[in-house]
Design a protein around this motif. Structure first.
Motif, mmCIF file in Angstrom:
data_model
loop_
_atom_site.group_PDB
_atom_site.id
_atom_site.type_symbol
_atom_site.label_atom_id
_atom_site.label_comp_id
_atom_site.label_asym_id
_atom_site.label_seq_id
_atom_site.Cartn_x
_atom_site.Cartn_y
_atom_site.Cartn_z
ATOM 1 N N PRO A 196 0.811 -1.281 -0.064
ATOM 2 C CA PRO A 196 -0.150 -0.093 -0.023
ATOM 3 C C PRO A 196 0.909 1.278 0.175
ATOM 4 C CG PRO A 196 -0.832 -1.521 1.635
ATOM 5 C CD PRO A 196 0.495 -2.052 1.189
ATOM 6 N N ILE A 197 0.435 2.226 -0.654
ATOM 7 C CA ILE A 197 1.459 3.314 -0.974
ATOM 8 C C ILE A 197 1.321 4.118 0.308
ATOM 9 C CG2 ILE A 197 1.213 5.994 -1.886
ATOM 10 C CD1 ILE A 197 0.238 4.606 -4.480
ATOM 11 N N PHE A 198 0.294 4.174 0.799
ATOM 12 C CA PHE A 198 0.136 4.971 2.501
ATOM 13 C C PHE A 198 1.201 4.202 3.374
ATOM 14 C CE2 PHE A 198 -1.503 6.328 6.442
ATOM 15 C CZ PHE A 198 -1.293 7.730 6.378
ATOM 16 N N GLU A 199 1.241 2.931 3.444
ATOM 17 C CA GLU A 199 2.244 2.347 4.150
ATOM 18 C C GLU A 199 3.841 2.625 4.010
ATOM 19 O OE1 GLU A 199 3.829 -2.109 4.911
ATOM 20 O OE2 GLU A 199 1.669 -1.847 4.497
ATOM 21 N N LEU A 200 4.145 2.933 2.641
ATOM 22 C CA LEU A 200 5.414 3.532 2.213
ATOM 23 C C LEU A 200 5.586 4.858 2.664
ATOM 24 C CD1 LEU A 200 5.741 1.776 -1.336
ATOM 25 C CD2 LEU A 200 7.249 1.416 0.582
ATOM 26 N N VAL A 201 4.486 5.831 2.624
ATOM 27 C CA VAL A 201 4.566 7.202 2.930
ATOM 28 C C VAL A 201 4.861 7.042 4.280
ATOM 29 C CG1 VAL A 201 2.979 9.096 3.073
ATOM 30 C CG2 VAL A 201 2.934 7.882 1.126
ATOM 31 N N GLU A 202 4.211 6.327 5.157
ATOM 32 C CA GLU A 202 4.540 6.416 6.593
ATOM 33 C C GLU A 202 6.163 6.014 7.008
ATOM 34 O OE1 GLU A 202 1.435 3.873 8.075
ATOM 35 O OE2 GLU A 202 0.252 5.750 8.754
ATOM 36 N N LYS A 203 6.463 4.977 6.263
ATOM 37 C CA LYS A 203 7.800 4.521 6.393
ATOM 38 C C LYS A 203 8.849 5.540 6.008
ATOM 39 C CE LYS A 203 7.133 -0.445 6.010
ATOM 40 N NZ LYS A 203 7.405 -1.828 5.339
ATOM 41 N N LEU A 204 8.420 6.328 4.909
ATOM 42 C CA LEU A 204 9.206 7.362 4.329
ATOM 43 C C LEU A 204 9.419 8.390 5.342
ATOM 44 C CD1 LEU A 204 8.458 7.191 0.581
ATOM 45 C CD2 LEU A 204 10.907 6.387 1.705
ATOM 46 N N GLN A 205 8.225 8.817 5.873
ATOM 47 C CA GLN A 205 8.298 9.885 6.976
ATOM 48 C C GLN A 205 9.170 9.472 8.298
ATOM 49 O OE1 GLN A 205 4.678 10.937 8.790
ATOM 50 N NE2 GLN A 205 5.067 13.174 8.480
ATOM 51 N N THR A 206 9.085 8.185 8.410
ATOM 52 C CA THR A 206 9.743 7.765 9.697
ATOM 53 C C THR A 206 11.230 7.871 9.540
ATOM 54 O OG1 THR A 206 8.025 6.368 10.197
ATOM 55 C CG2 THR A 206 10.431 5.959 11.251
ATOM 56 N N MET A 207 11.679 7.568 8.195
ATOM 57 C CA MET A 207 12.963 7.710 7.638
ATOM 58 C C MET A 207 13.392 9.007 7.712
ATOM 59 S SD MET A 207 13.095 4.895 4.785
ATOM 60 C CE MET A 207 14.958 5.038 4.227
ATOM 61 N N ARG A 249 12.496 11.344 9.852
ATOM 62 C CA ARG A 249 12.814 11.851 10.937
ATOM 63 C C ARG A 249 13.906 11.080 11.677
ATOM 64 N NH1 ARG A 249 6.269 11.141 12.430
ATOM 65 N NH2 ARG A 249 5.760 13.113 11.792
ATOM 66 N N THR A 250 14.379 9.848 11.448
ATOM 67 C CA THR A 250 15.529 9.292 12.072
ATOM 68 C C THR A 250 16.786 9.550 10.969
ATOM 69 O OG1 THR A 250 15.126 7.241 10.621
ATOM 70 C CG2 THR A 250 14.184 7.565 13.003
ATOM 71 N N ASN A 251 16.700 9.768 9.652
ATOM 72 C CA ASN A 251 17.761 10.306 8.828
ATOM 73 C C ASN A 251 18.795 9.317 8.861
ATOM 74 O OD1 ASN A 251 18.664 11.932 6.871
ATOM 75 N ND2 ASN A 251 19.609 13.491 8.347
ATOM 76 N N ARG A 252 18.550 7.980 8.844
ATOM 77 C CA ARG A 252 19.675 7.113 8.644
ATOM 78 C C ARG A 252 20.143 6.541 7.495
ATOM 79 N NH1 ARG A 252 16.923 3.488 13.669
ATOM 80 N NH2 ARG A 252 17.246 4.802 15.150
ATOM 81 N N SER A 253 19.350 6.767 6.447
ATOM 82 C CA SER A 253 19.914 6.081 5.130
ATOM 83 C C SER A 253 20.978 7.122 4.343
ATOM 84 C CB SER A 253 18.614 6.048 4.332
ATOM 85 O OG SER A 253 18.778 5.624 2.956
ATOM 86 N N PRO A 254 21.698 6.609 3.724
ATOM 87 C CA PRO A 254 22.591 7.476 3.027
ATOM 88 C C PRO A 254 22.219 8.382 2.032
ATOM 89 C CG PRO A 254 23.752 5.294 3.219
ATOM 90 C CD PRO A 254 22.378 5.327 3.853
ATOM 91 N N TRP A 255 21.005 7.430 1.174
ATOM 92 C CA TRP A 255 20.541 8.494 0.017
ATOM 93 C C TRP A 255 19.795 9.633 0.397
ATOM 94 C CZ3 TRP A 255 15.420 8.752 -0.007
ATOM 95 C CH2 TRP A 255 14.653 7.868 0.627
#
Length: 128
Positions: free
Chosen positions: A93-104, A106-112
């Motif tokens: 589901p798109i909304f599930e990905l949207v929520e995961k991306l927003q969490t990312m 906030r945590t800013n852990r991914s190099p990209w």
């Protein structure tokens, strides 16, 4: 960040980039999410190359594109245009990905994501 999702039904990432006729667009920030109008890719050309160019042009204003599959050549072209490609291994589901991306965000852990942050805010270390 602005994200384009490949979807046949507007609710799930369920098709590959090369099958997309339109993209669902979402703006994702630390403070919220907003669904934007979808964009048509205008893929009625006779050559697949012209269709790929139409898809790339349709999402040129995006920072990230999510699809079930993105070919290597197309992936390289996205990266060269400053758009980060993200493939899902299954329908999601798109909304599930949207929520995961927003969490990312906030945590800013991914190099990209850090690269995207530096691109959008060269003088700041704060998340996008």
């Amino acid at each position: 960040m602005r994200v384009a999702f490949s979807s046949s039904n507007g609710r799930n990432v369920d098709i590959g980039f090369d099958q997309s006729c339109q993209f669902q667009i979402w703006d994702i920030t630390l403070d919220g999410i907003q669904r934007c109008p979808c964009v048509d890719a205008l893929v009625n050309h006779t050559s697949e190359e012209q269709n790929t160019i139409a898809r790339l042009s349709a999402i040129a204003h995006c920072d990230l594109v999510c699809a079930m599959d993105i070919g290597e050549n197309t992936m390289a072209r996205l990266v060269n245009r400053g758009i980060h490609p993200l493939c899902t291994s299954h329908e999601i589901p798109i909304f599930e990905l949207v929520e995961k991306l927003q969490t990312m965000l906030r945590t800013n852990r991914s190099p990209w994501l850090k690269r995207l942050n530096r691109k959008k805010n060269p003088s700041s270390q704060q998340p996008v």
